[in-house]
Scaffold this motif. Sequence first.
Motif, PDB file in Angstrom:
ATOM      1  N   TYR A  14      10.163  -6.516 -16.025  1.00 18.99           N
ATOM      2  CA  TYR A  14       9.425  -5.290 -16.311  1.00 18.99           C
ATOM      3  C   TYR A  14       8.075  -5.294 -15.590  1.00 18.99           C
ATOM      4  O   TYR A  14       7.225  -6.121 -15.868  1.00 18.99           O
ATOM      5  N   PRO A  15       7.881  -4.353 -14.663  1.00 19.46           N
ATOM      6  CA  PRO A  15       6.613  -4.277 -13.931  1.00 19.46           C
ATOM      7  C   PRO A  15       5.557  -3.505 -14.725  1.00 19.46           C
ATOM      8  O   PRO A  15       5.860  -2.892 -15.748  1.00 19.46           O
ATOM      9  N   ASN A  16       4.327  -3.527 -14.250  1.00 22.96           N
ATOM     10  CA  ASN A  16       3.255  -2.746 -14.875  1.00 22.96           C
ATOM     11  C   ASN A  16       3.359  -1.266 -14.548  1.00 22.96           C
ATOM     12  O   ASN A  16       2.859  -0.420 -15.273  1.00 22.96           O
ATOM     13  N   SER A  17       4.015  -0.952 -13.424  1.00 22.99           N
ATOM     14  CA  SER A  17       4.190   0.445 -13.041  1.00 22.99           C
ATOM     15  C   SER A  17       5.437   0.580 -12.179  1.00 22.99           C
ATOM     16  O   SER A  17       5.897  -0.396 -11.587  1.00 22.99           O
ATOM     17  N   ILE A  18       5.972   1.794 -12.135  1.00 23.17           N
ATOM     18  CA  ILE A  18       7.104   2.097 -11.259  1.00 23.17           C
ATOM     19  C   ILE A  18       6.801   3.403 -10.526  1.00 23.17           C
ATOM     20  O   ILE A  18       5.958   4.190 -10.958  1.00 23.17           O
ATOM     21  N   THR A  19       7.481   3.626  -9.436  1.00 25.15           N
ATOM     22  CA  THR A  19       7.198   4.759  -8.559  1.00 25.15           C
ATOM     23  C   THR A  19       7.179   6.100  -9.291  1.00 25.15           C
ATOM     24  O   THR A  19       6.298   6.919  -9.066  1.00 25.15           O
ATOM     25  N   ILE A  51      11.207   2.189  -6.328  1.00 27.21           N
ATOM     26  CA  ILE A  51      11.573   1.726  -4.995  1.00 27.21           C
ATOM     27  C   ILE A  51      11.517   0.208  -4.999  1.00 27.21           C
ATOM     28  O   ILE A  51      10.532  -0.389  -5.429  1.00 27.21           O
ATOM     29  N   CYS A  52      12.572  -0.380  -4.515  1.00 30.53           N
ATOM     30  CA  CYS A  52      12.674  -1.834  -4.404  1.00 30.53           C
ATOM     31  C   CYS A  52      12.446  -2.190  -2.937  1.00 30.53           C
ATOM     32  O   CYS A  52      13.310  -1.962  -2.099  1.00 30.53           O
ATOM     33  N   ASP A  53      11.260  -2.721  -2.639  1.00 28.97           N
ATOM     34  CA  ASP A  53      10.888  -2.988  -1.253  1.00 28.97           C
ATOM     35  C   ASP A  53      11.754  -4.051  -0.580  1.00 28.97           C
ATOM     36  O   ASP A  53      11.940  -4.016   0.630  1.00 28.97           O
ATOM     37  N   ASP A  54      12.285  -4.991  -1.365  1.00 25.36           N
ATOM     38  CA  ASP A  54      13.047  -6.082  -0.758  1.00 25.36           C
ATOM     39  C   ASP A  54      14.553  -5.928  -0.932  1.00 25.36           C
ATOM     40  O   ASP A  54      15.310  -6.863  -0.712  1.00 25.36           O
ATOM     41  N   CYS A  55      15.026  -4.742  -1.303  1.00 25.69           N
ATOM     42  CA  CYS A  55      16.457  -4.525  -1.522  1.00 25.69           C
ATOM     43  C   CYS A  55      17.127  -3.891  -0.308  1.00 25.69           C
ATOM     44  O   CYS A  55      16.653  -2.866   0.189  1.00 25.69           O
ATOM     45  N   PRO A  56      18.253  -4.464   0.121  1.00 23.90           N
ATOM     46  CA  PRO A  56      19.077  -3.723   1.078  1.00 23.90           C
ATOM     47  C   PRO A  56      19.726  -2.550   0.331  1.00 23.90           C
ATOM     48  O   PRO A  56      19.676  -2.489  -0.900  1.00 23.90           O
ATOM     49  N   ILE A  57      20.339  -1.642   1.053  1.00 23.74           N
ATOM     50  CA  ILE A  57      20.869  -0.439   0.413  1.00 23.74           C
ATOM     51  C   ILE A  57      21.967  -0.749  -0.605  1.00 23.74           C
ATOM     52  O   ILE A  57      22.216   0.036  -1.507  1.00 23.74           O
ATOM     53  N   THR A  58      22.605  -1.887  -0.507  1.00 22.51           N
ATOM     54  CA  THR A  58      23.697  -2.227  -1.431  1.00 22.51           C
ATOM     55  C   THR A  58      23.217  -2.997  -2.664  1.00 22.51           C
ATOM     56  O   THR A  58      24.038  -3.498  -3.425  1.00 22.51           O
ATOM     57  N   TYR A  59      21.917  -3.111  -2.857  1.00 20.68           N
ATOM     58  CA  TYR A  59      21.365  -3.786  -4.030  1.00 20.68           C
ATOM     59  C   TYR A  59      20.538  -2.817  -4.854  1.00 20.68           C
ATOM     60  O   TYR A  59      19.765  -2.034  -4.301  1.00 20.68           O
ATOM     61  N   PHE A  60      20.695  -2.885  -6.160  1.00 25.88           N
ATOM     62  CA  PHE A  60      19.838  -2.167  -7.094  1.00 25.88           C
ATOM     63  C   PHE A  60      19.166  -3.198  -7.974  1.00 25.88           C
ATOM     64  O   PHE A  60      19.788  -4.187  -8.349  1.00 25.88           O
ATOM     65  N   LYS A  61      17.909  -2.976  -8.308  1.00 26.01           N
ATOM     66  CA  LYS A  61      17.247  -3.813  -9.306  1.00 26.01           C
ATOM     67  C   LYS A  61      17.222  -3.044 -10.615  1.00 26.01           C
ATOM     68  O   LYS A  61      16.879  -1.859 -10.639  1.00 26.01           O
ATOM     69  N   VAL A  62      17.621  -3.731 -11.684  1.00 24.57           N
ATOM     70  CA  VAL A  62      17.663  -3.098 -13.001  1.00 24.57           C
ATOM     71  C   VAL A  62      17.044  -4.032 -14.028  1.00 24.57           C
ATOM     72  O   VAL A  62      17.104  -5.253 -13.883  1.00 24.57           O
ATOM     73  N   ILE A  77      16.639   2.296 -12.601  1.00 27.55           N
ATOM     74  CA  ILE A  77      17.170   1.588 -11.438  1.00 27.55           C
ATOM     75  C   ILE A  77      16.119   1.623 -10.335  1.00 27.55           C
ATOM     76  O   ILE A  77      15.515   2.667 -10.078  1.00 27.55           O
ATOM     77  N   GLY A  78      15.896   0.479  -9.696  1.00 31.48           N
ATOM     78  CA  GLY A  78      15.065   0.390  -8.504  1.00 31.48           C
ATOM     79  C   GLY A  78      15.984   0.307  -7.297  1.00 31.48           C
ATOM     80  O   GLY A  78      16.917  -0.492  -7.279  1.00 31.48           O
ATOM     81  N   VAL A  79      15.758   1.144  -6.298  1.00 32.86           N
ATOM     82  CA  VAL A  79      16.616   1.215  -5.116  1.00 32.86           C
ATOM     83  C   VAL A  79      15.767   1.094  -3.850  1.00 32.86           C
ATOM     84  O   VAL A  79      14.554   1.226  -3.910  1.00 32.86           O
ATOM     85  N   ASN A  80      16.413   0.888  -2.712  1.00 30.62           N
ATOM     86  CA  ASN A  80      15.632   0.785  -1.485  1.00 30.62           C
ATOM     87  C   ASN A  80      15.126   2.161  -1.062  1.00 30.62           C
ATOM     88  O   ASN A  80      15.527   3.194  -1.600  1.00 30.62           O
ATOM     89  N   GLN A  81      14.208   2.187  -0.125  1.00 28.47           N
ATOM     90  CA  GLN A  81      13.524   3.420   0.275  1.00 28.47           C
ATOM     91  C   GLN A  81      14.501   4.477   0.775  1.00 28.47           C
ATOM     92  O   GLN A  81      14.364   5.659   0.449  1.00 28.47           O
TER      93      GLN A  81
END
Length: 118
Positions: A33-38, A85-96, A51-55
């Motif tokens: 859990y981050p302090n903020s999300i986009t 937005i997940c800065d280190d995710c390729p398009i096939t990865y989601f962060k949850v 869900i956090g996804v790539n740009q």
Amino acid sequence: MFFKKSLAVAALAATSFVAAQSSGTAILADYTYPNSITCGLSTCPISGEWIGVNQTFFNTHGCGTVLTLTTEDGSRTTTAPVCDICDDCPITYFKVPPVVQGELGGGVSVPLTVNWHT
């Protein structure tokens, strides 16, 4: 003649609806859990889920687009909105967050492959 035109309009509407849906496969990665999300913690998540996804994915789908996530074997399903937005995710990865992983039967340390659609 009116009936034929009505059928043509209905067929076009159905085609547009299908074309607007997106789907694919992604690997879910742990997301603490981050302090903020986009899209804003107070406005976007639904019951602590997002869900956090790539740009590139974010640019296409944007804040609040609800994705349905289903395990590969089809035994578990959940929904969550795109909120970050997940800065280190390729398009096939989601962060949850862990709650989403848990609903799908995954653990926070083991990536889980899911099918997704809008």
